[in-house]
Design a protein around this motif. Structure first.
Motif, mmCIF file in Angstrom:
data_model
loop_
_atom_site.group_PDB
_atom_site.id
_atom_site.type_symbol
_atom_site.label_atom_id
_atom_site.label_comp_id
_atom_site.label_asym_id
_atom_site.label_seq_id
_atom_site.Cartn_x
_atom_site.Cartn_y
_atom_site.Cartn_z
ATOM 1 N N ILE A 248 0.843 -1.207 0.000
ATOM 2 C CA ILE A 248 0.000 0.000 0.000
ATOM 3 C C ILE A 248 0.878 1.259 0.000
ATOM 4 O O ILE A 248 0.577 2.249 -0.662
ATOM 5 C CB ILE A 248 -0.961 -0.010 1.222
ATOM 6 N N ILE B 249 -2.507 -6.192 -4.980
ATOM 7 C CA ILE B 249 -2.533 -4.884 -4.316
ATOM 8 C C ILE B 249 -1.736 -3.807 -5.038
ATOM 9 O O ILE B 249 -2.196 -2.682 -5.177
ATOM 10 C CB ILE B 249 -2.094 -5.022 -2.838
ATOM 11 N N ASN B 250 -0.536 -4.140 -5.491
ATOM 12 C CA ASN B 250 0.264 -3.103 -6.152
ATOM 13 C C ASN B 250 1.335 -3.754 -7.030
ATOM 14 O O ASN B 250 2.391 -4.177 -6.533
ATOM 15 C CB ASN B 250 0.921 -2.190 -5.095
ATOM 16 N N PRO C 64 -7.616 -9.159 -0.045
ATOM 17 C CA PRO C 64 -8.272 -7.877 -0.332
ATOM 18 C C PRO C 64 -9.124 -7.352 0.841
ATOM 19 O O PRO C 64 -9.256 -6.146 1.016
ATOM 20 C CB PRO C 64 -9.174 -8.203 -1.538
ATOM 21 N N GLU D 109 -6.678 -5.704 2.961
ATOM 22 C CA GLU D 109 -6.179 -4.494 2.299
ATOM 23 C C GLU D 109 -7.096 -3.308 2.606
ATOM 24 O O GLU D 109 -6.625 -2.209 2.920
ATOM 25 C CB GLU D 109 -6.132 -4.716 0.777
ATOM 26 N N GLU D 110 -8.405 -3.551 2.542
ATOM 27 C CA GLU D 110 -9.388 -2.487 2.792
ATOM 28 C C GLU D 110 -9.164 -1.838 4.154
ATOM 29 O O GLU D 110 -9.115 -0.618 4.284
ATOM 30 C CB GLU D 110 -10.778 -3.133 2.802
ATOM 31 N N ARG E 5 -5.848 0.087 4.263
ATOM 32 C CA ARG E 5 -5.915 1.366 3.537
ATOM 33 C C ARG E 5 -6.604 2.425 4.391
ATOM 34 O O ARG E 5 -6.152 3.571 4.464
ATOM 35 C CB ARG E 5 -6.676 1.206 2.215
ATOM 36 N N LYS F 216 -7.296 3.415 -2.700
ATOM 37 C CA LYS F 216 -6.881 2.594 -3.846
ATOM 38 C C LYS F 216 -7.016 3.410 -5.122
ATOM 39 O O LYS F 216 -8.024 4.086 -5.332
ATOM 40 C CB LYS F 216 -7.777 1.351 -3.927
ATOM 41 N N LYS F 217 -5.970 3.372 -5.986
ATOM 42 C CA LYS F 217 -6.064 4.083 -7.275
ATOM 43 C C LYS F 217 -6.800 3.195 -8.267
ATOM 44 O O LYS F 217 -6.599 1.987 -8.285
ATOM 45 C CB LYS F 217 -4.652 4.359 -7.814
ATOM 46 N N ASN F 218 -7.666 3.831 -9.086
ATOM 47 C CA ASN F 218 -8.386 2.996 -10.058
ATOM 48 C C ASN F 218 -7.669 2.956 -11.392
ATOM 49 O O ASN F 218 -6.971 3.847 -11.760
ATOM 50 C CB ASN F 218 -9.809 3.511 -10.235
#
Ligand SMILES: NC(=O)c1ccc[n+]([C@@H]2O[C@H](COP(=O)([O-])OP(=O)(O)OC[C@H]3O[C@@H](n4cnc5c(N)ncnc54)[C@H](O)[C@@H]3O)[C@@H](O)[C@H]2O)c1
Ligand SMILES: O=c1ccn([C@@H]2O[C@H](COP(=O)(O)OP(=O)(O)O[C@H]3OC[C@@H](O)[C@H](O)[C@H]3O)[C@@H](O)[C@H]2O)c(=O)[nH]1
Length: 346
Positions: A227, A287-288, A330, A333-334, A337, A344-346
């Motif tokens: 993240i 995630i990234n 995920p 992750e939420e 974040r 989160k970038k879309n």
């Protein structure tokens, strides 16, 4: 492999258990079930408290010294009439009147349990003795959250409960793994000698929301790193394996064990096994995808492989995990974040 079939399961106590509180048998008043959760302000403990509080017949008392736990994890229950939070260190006696004890208090992340090893072993040994003494006085059933670390660096794979383990008694992890082994011994000795109703869960690596961001364990490290856009730190050689259980499955297993008829020890974990490189690749993909994977030094006595044999949990508890790693990451992750304040970038 040692395969003593009397390895705890269904062991018959020599004595009758102490009687629970007379309220349990009262004719006219259906008392609530009073449940103590030690370590309830921590990661697994706070999820367990959430689940126990859903039942309106439960009153929950948490005793925690906040070494790795936090009031924040319990904020939605503070002030609730069926909930009580006590700042308490389990290495000291605790006088409360309860029907069940979930005994979780103990730092679980290696960087925290190694920080003050003498305190860690005191927590496991004196803390468990104190909770067993309490269970004996009030006739409560007690569940210990033991660990897959009792198998040490296992020579049998996957690990069944009958395996006695391969543990270094004087290594940097011993305060924790030997501490938990003594805690298991104490549980059985109180069961045999005093008739205490015991339950032992051997928990395998568990992950999910509310892990400390700086917890130091691998899943929380990788998610926080992904993240933040930092390299994922894989400790050499990267081929060590672990099997990761999502926290809601874990809580379900613990409650089934407490409510069931088997003393255990019973493995509770997810048999999906991953190398640390595979875990890093999954985190990267989910995630990234821009972060790199960086190999770093490892720590001594890191177990080379770990995977639970959950045949007993399936057969005796009717339990098996439902959440796959790729679905659980995920969800975690939420939560991370939100706490890190990085959308989160879309
Ligand atoms: N999370 C895992 O992967 C895992 C695996 C195997 C076993 N376990 C066991 O499950 C239990 C909970 O683990 P977790 O991951 O939630 O860890 P955690 O560190 O988040 O929670 C432990 C809790 O115990 C409290 N505590 C520590 N020492 C105490 C003491 N002396 N007196 C009172 N409170 C004390 C801490 O403040 C914290 O709230 C532990 O017993 C751990 O050994 C966890
Ligand atoms: O940043 C990191 C952290 C850890 N790791 C590796 O990831 C693996 C798992 O390490 P963790 O620190 O998450 O947890 P461990 O499996 O060693 O210990 C855990 O086992 C079960 C429980 O009792 C405890 O929660 C804890 O002791 C190890 O092989 C470690 O070397 C990394 O590659 N990178």
């Amino acid at each position: 492999m040692a395969t003593d079939s009397s390895n705890g399961d269904h062991q018959k106590a020599g004595k009758q258990p102490p009687l629970p509180s007379p309220l349990r048998f009262s004719k006219f008043f259906q008392a609530n079930m009073r449940i103590l959760v030690t370590g309830g302000a921590g990661f697994i403990g706070s999820h367990l408290v959430d689940r126990l509080m859903e039942n309106e017949k439960n009153e929950v008392i948490v005793a925690d010294n906040f070494f790795t736990g936090s009031k924040d994890n319990l904020k939605k229950w503070i002030g609730h009439p069926r909930f009580e939070l006590i700042r308490h260190d389990v290495t000291e006696q605790l006088l409360v009147e309860v029907d069940q004890i979930y005994h979780l208090a103990c730092p679980a992340s290696p960087i925290f349990y190694k920080y003050n090893p003498v305190k860690t072993i005191k927590t496991n040994v004196i803390g468990t003795l104190n909770m067993l003494g309490l269970a004996k006085r009030v006739g409560a059933r007690i569940l210990l959250t033991s660990t897959s670390e009792v198998y040490g660096d296992p020579l049998i794979h996957p690990q069944p409960e009958s395996y006695w383990g391969n543990v270094n008694p004087i290594g940097v992890r011993s305060c924790y793994d030997e501490g938990k082994r003594v805690a298991e011994t104490l549980m059985f000795d109180y069961h045999t000698q005093h008739g205490i109703e015991i339950r032992i869960a051997r928990i395998f690596n568990t992950y999910g929301p509310r892990m400390n961001i700086d917890d130091g364990r691998v899943v929380s490290n990788f998610i926080a790193q992904a993240i933040r856009g930092e390299p994922l730190t894989v400790q050499v050689p990267g081929t060590r394996t672990r099997s990761f259980c999502y926290v809601s499955d874990m809580v379900d297993g613990l409650i089934r064990l407490m409510e069931g008829e088997n003393t255990g020890p019973i493995n509770i974990g997810n048999p999906g096994e991953f190398t640390m490189i595979e875990l890093a690749e999954n985190v990267k993909e989910l995630i990234n995808s821009t972060v790199e994977i960086k190999m770093i030094e490892n720590t001594p006595d890191d177990p080379r492989q770990r995977k639970p044999d959950i045949a007993k949990a399936k057969e005796l508890l009717g339990w098996e995990p439902k959440v796959k790693l790729r679905d659980g990451l995920p969800l975690m992750e939420e939560d991370f974040r939100l706490r890190l304040g990085v959308a989160k970038k879309n």
